[in-house]
Design a protein around this motif. Structure first.
Motif, PDB file in Angstrom:
ATOM      1  N   ARG A   1     -12.127   4.132 -29.095  1.00  0.00           N
ATOM      2  CA  ARG A   1     -11.589   3.890 -27.759  1.00  0.00           C
ATOM      3  C   ARG A   1     -11.743   2.415 -27.436  1.00  0.00           C
ATOM      4  O   ARG A   1     -12.818   1.829 -27.666  1.00  0.00           O
ATOM      5  CB  ARG A   1     -12.347   4.731 -26.743  1.00  0.00           C
ATOM      6  CG  ARG A   1     -11.847   4.626 -25.311  1.00  0.00           C
ATOM      7  CD  ARG A   1     -12.771   5.383 -24.362  1.00  0.00           C
ATOM      8  NE  ARG A   1     -12.751   6.820 -24.594  1.00  0.00           N
ATOM      9  CZ  ARG A   1     -13.767   7.631 -24.304  1.00  0.00           C
ATOM     10  NH1 ARG A   1     -14.886   7.139 -23.807  1.00  0.00           N
ATOM     11  NH2 ARG A   1     -13.660   8.925 -24.526  1.00  0.00           N
ATOM     12  N   ASP A   2     -10.687   1.792 -26.926  1.00  0.00           N
ATOM     13  CA  ASP A   2     -10.776   0.380 -26.565  1.00  0.00           C
ATOM     14  C   ASP A   2     -11.216   0.213 -25.121  1.00  0.00           C
ATOM     15  O   ASP A   2     -11.450   1.203 -24.402  1.00  0.00           O
ATOM     16  CB  ASP A   2      -9.461  -0.349 -26.841  1.00  0.00           C
ATOM     17  CG  ASP A   2      -8.300   0.145 -25.997  1.00  0.00           C
ATOM     18  OD1 ASP A   2      -8.540   0.746 -24.920  1.00  0.00           O
ATOM     19  OD2 ASP A   2      -7.132  -0.077 -26.380  1.00  0.00           O
ATOM     20  N   ALA A   3     -11.332  -1.031 -24.699  1.00  0.00           N
ATOM     21  CA  ALA A   3     -11.859  -1.320 -23.362  1.00  0.00           C
ATOM     22  C   ALA A   3     -10.961  -0.776 -22.252  1.00  0.00           C
ATOM     23  O   ALA A   3     -11.422  -0.557 -21.123  1.00  0.00           O
ATOM     24  CB  ALA A   3     -12.032  -2.829 -23.197  1.00  0.00           C
ATOM     25  N   ASP A   4      -9.685  -0.536 -22.567  1.00  0.00           N
ATOM     26  CA  ASP A   4      -8.754  -0.004 -21.568  1.00  0.00           C
ATOM     27  C   ASP A   4      -8.699   1.519 -21.557  1.00  0.00           C
ATOM     28  O   ASP A   4      -7.914   2.116 -20.818  1.00  0.00           O
ATOM     29  CB  ASP A   4      -7.347  -0.551 -21.827  1.00  0.00           C
ATOM     30  CG  ASP A   4      -7.284  -2.067 -21.659  1.00  0.00           C
ATOM     31  OD1 ASP A   4      -7.988  -2.584 -20.754  1.00  0.00           O
ATOM     32  OD2 ASP A   4      -6.570  -2.726 -22.439  1.00  0.00           O
ATOM     33  N   GLY A   5      -9.512   2.143 -22.422  1.00  0.00           N
ATOM     34  CA  GLY A   5      -9.546   3.600 -22.459  1.00  0.00           C
ATOM     35  C   GLY A   5      -8.564   4.240 -23.412  1.00  0.00           C
ATOM     36  O   GLY A   5      -8.442   5.471 -23.454  1.00  0.00           O
ATOM     37  N   ASN A   6      -7.830   3.432 -24.186  1.00  0.00           N
ATOM     38  CA  ASN A   6      -6.882   3.984 -25.146  1.00  0.00           C
ATOM     39  C   ASN A   6      -7.620   4.557 -26.357  1.00  0.00           C
ATOM     40  O   ASN A   6      -8.565   3.945 -26.865  1.00  0.00           O
ATOM     41  CB  ASN A   6      -5.907   2.905 -25.620  1.00  0.00           C
ATOM     42  CG  ASN A   6      -5.112   2.330 -24.472  1.00  0.00           C
ATOM     43  OD1 ASN A   6      -4.491   3.055 -23.705  1.00  0.00           O
ATOM     44  ND2 ASN A   6      -5.150   1.007 -24.335  1.00  0.00           N
TER      45      ASN A   6
END
Length: 689
Positions: free
Chosen positions: A303-308
């Protein structure tokens, strides 16, 4: 047959394990006046430093043989034995399966990765049965079938199914029964006592152990908390250097004793050999994610910092079947191994996790979802698995629909363990990383656990008893074997306290006090917190499971500079009563430099990828592939077969770390006949060189 119901009471008893309290305390013998300070002195015959399973076994066995024993420990119930584990933590011994196993085969398997002395491997194999039986005798309840046979299973580097387990906290249960035995034997303990200096007397061949300086948080005799323990024999059982790495599955405040040993002139070996593998990060609840945690095949995502979210393993494996089967194999192929990156093997999982984290993403196991498809587009199916994977799940009646249901079926203890530490994997994904987990090298010992310093022994993870690879769980039984072996040799040697020892201590103690006064009074000194962060970042980034020659050489220069900062008294101590922290990080600076020196020697000499380290080399032939093509950034040197025949030795000569090589010791394979062997035993010739 109705499946057994594991009640909450059963689960709690095997995870929330209370420890015995109320031990005998060390008694003051005298005090010394040094440089205007008063130092309390305690005395014993055999001193054990460390209160983990290996040290406690050595203490109990020595006491049982008539020695006056004292255990000194930096913290009760705090080390790896008491706090660490995996899904079902393993004890590994000779197999009772009908697979043709015997001590010769077990010894061969223990040393199969190379760099392990043949006599040490055979001692461990032969001693494993008695070591396990001793634990059972004092109260360790190993799982049995109704005919009394200990239940077994297969683990990494083990084709014979030699592993057994009491659950995820097997080593804690070992510590518990050994502490209870220590209570029965009335062994005294000195707690909150960090070992900071080995004291010796004599010179040359006559040089031997005579005591230990500890830094405590309990004594009021002097502001630095320094105390001295006089002893005739010393057993180092302090565990591994867990604080050396930022990405580590060790409990906090595990420093080991490699720096302590180097400072005393002890030789170290196999420092290039550690284990790394997937686990939960240290800032949450550090634990290995082996066994059933991955054998139930949870969904692995990032999961990336944007929640993806990213189904990133689909970028590595060709089919869904291949992907999930290799996630499953991490259960018994848990340590990273360079060769398993090839041919779409299970260590591609570790590399993939590593790459995701370097992108700034977090990686998780989700037990509430099945794996998503790989690029072949096929949905996950329990009917489309590799044959060995399908058979394992079917044999354990774990063909349930979801990973969490399969985990409940096979190992509900693993769920309870995280729940008791504030993480409910029945409701949320589990964060993971690739962590340092175990040091296979350490203080070099012989077949009795002796070091190159007379009267000094090393057992457990502090000792270099393992080679490049070891069957999963063999470290626990190795500590029990050599704890017993060391105690037997100590009882045979039956040394007396050396005369004139205290006179030899004077200059050493005076120098230590002078150093502490100087670093306390230096307002411009480097902060210990900065030292900690620099060591841990350097080791995780340059000497983790992915290494390159240039990065290791540069890191070695930085590590040696830090050692010199301590030598020049440029590292500060803000509070006198924290002297133990100062010495622990001083030792760790030297320990990390020693590991880097050994790695640099190995890589510069053409050493290749082996054990749990991959040596990157853009001109080499090892090249992992993914479904999208070659991983050129991870082109690596293959292992060199001839390197298996020797051990890299590290010692401190003056102020310089020196690396040499020695051939592994061969074992005399001549048959021993009863009458002749009995005579050698009765006359105690077996203890002599």
């Amino acid at each position: 047959m109705t499946p057994p119901r594991l009640t909450p009471e059963i689960l709690s008893a095997l995870t929330r394990i209370p420890m015995p309290r109320g031990f005998e305390e060390a008694r003051l013998s005298q005090t010394l006046q040094v440089d205007g300070l008063e130092l309390p002195v305690y005395a014993c015959q055999t001193l054990v430093i460390g209160s983990g399973a290996a040290g406690l076994r050595a203490a109990c066995e020595a006491k049982r043989r008539g020695r006056d024993v004292l255990v000194a420990t930096g913290g009760m119930y705090m080390g790896t034995s008491a706090c660490s584990g995996s899904d079902k933590q393993t004890l590994h011994t000779a197999s009772t399966s009908r697979n043709g196993d015997n001590f010769e085969i077990l010894a061969t398997d223990l040393a199969a990765g190379g760099c392990m002395d043949e006599d040490v491997a055979y001692v461990e194999a032969v001693g494993s049965i008695g070591a396990m039986a001793g634990l059972q005798y004092i109260g360790l309840e190993l799982p049995e079938d109704k005919l009394g046979a200990v239940l077994r299973y297969q683990t990494d580097h083990d084709e014979y199914g030699r592993a057994t387990s009491c659950g995820p906290r097997t080593s804690r249960l070992m510590v518990k029964v050994l502490l209870e035995e220590a209570q029965r034997l009335a062994i005294p303990f000195m707690t909150n006592a960090a070992a900071v200096k080995i004291l010796t007397s004599g010179v040359g061949e006559a040089r031997r152990v005579s005591g230990l300086v500890v830094a405590t948080k309990t004594t009021t005799h002097n502001p630095f908390g320094l105390a001295v323990i006089s002893c005739e024999d010393l057993v180092i059982a302090t565990g591994g250097p867990g604080e050396m790495y930022r990405d580590s599955v060790y409990p906090k405040k595990c420093f080991g004793a490699l720096g302590l040993a180097l400072d005393a002139g002890l030789e170290l070996s196999n420092l290039t050999e550690s284990q790394f593998g997937i686990g939960t990060p240290r800032e949450t609840f550090p634990w290995n994610l082996s066994g059933t945690y991955v054998q139930v095949m949870p969904y692995v995502f990032s999961r990336d910092a944007d929640g993806n979210e990213y189904n990133f393993l689909a970028d590595y494996y060709r089919t869904t079947r291949e992907l999930v089967s290799n996630v499953f194999r991490k259960g018994y192929q848990w340590p990273f191994h360079a060769t398993r990156m090839l041919e779409f093997g299970s260590s591609l999982v570790d590399i993939a996790v590593h790459i995701e984290i370097t992108k700034g993403r977090e990686v998780f196991l989700d037990f509430l979802r099945n794996p998503k498809p790989a690029k072949d587009g096929k949905a996950f199916s329990l009917d489309d698995l590799d044959a060995d994977v399908r058979a394992y799940l079917a044999n354990n009646e774990a063909l349930d629909a979801l990973p969490i249901e399969r985990l409940v079926r096979m190992n509900p203890l693993s769920i309870e363990l995280y729940r008791m530490n504030g993480i409910d994997i029945t409701k949320e994904p589990l964060k993971m990383a690739v962590n340092n987990q175990h040091m296979n090298g350490g203080i070099d010992i012989d077949l009795w656990g002796r070091t190159n310093l007379h009267g000094c022994y090393a057992v457990g993870e502090a000792a270099s008893t393992h080679g490049v690879t070891r069957p999963g769980g063999s470290a626990l039984i190795s500590g029990q074997v050599f704890g017993t072996r060391a105690a037997k040799h100590i009882a045979y040697a039956n040394r007396a306290a050396p005369s004139g020892a205290q006179e030899a201590w004077g200059p050493v103690l005076q120098e230590m006090i002078s150093e502490l006064k100087a670093v306390t009074e230096n307002p411009c000194a480097v902060d210990l917190r900065e030292v900690r962060s620099s060591i841990q970042a350097r080791m995780s980034e340059a000497a983790g499971f992915v290494c390159s020659g240039n990065a290791v050489a540069a890191a070695l220069n930085e590590a040696e500079a830090l050692v010199q900062q301590f030598a020049s008294r440029s590292v500060g101590l803000l509070e006198p009563h924290r002297a133990n922290d100062y010495f622990m990080w001083k030792q760790m600076a030297l320990s990390s430099a020693a590991v880097l020196a050994a790695l640099n020697h190995y890589i510069a000499g053409g050493g290749g990828s082996r054990g749990a380290r991959v040596i990157l080399d853009e001109s080499a032939t090892g090249l992992p592939e993914t479904v999208d093509g070659r991983l050129e950034a991870f082109r690596f040197r293959p292992e060199q077969e001839h390197d298996k025949a020797c051990k890299i030795m590290v010692s401190l000569v003056g102020s310089a770390l020196t690396c040499t090589e020695r051939q592994i010791k061969k074992r005399d394979r001549a048959p021993v006949f009863f009458e002749k062997g009995w005579g050698e035993f009765l006359s105690q010739q077996i203890y002599t060189d």
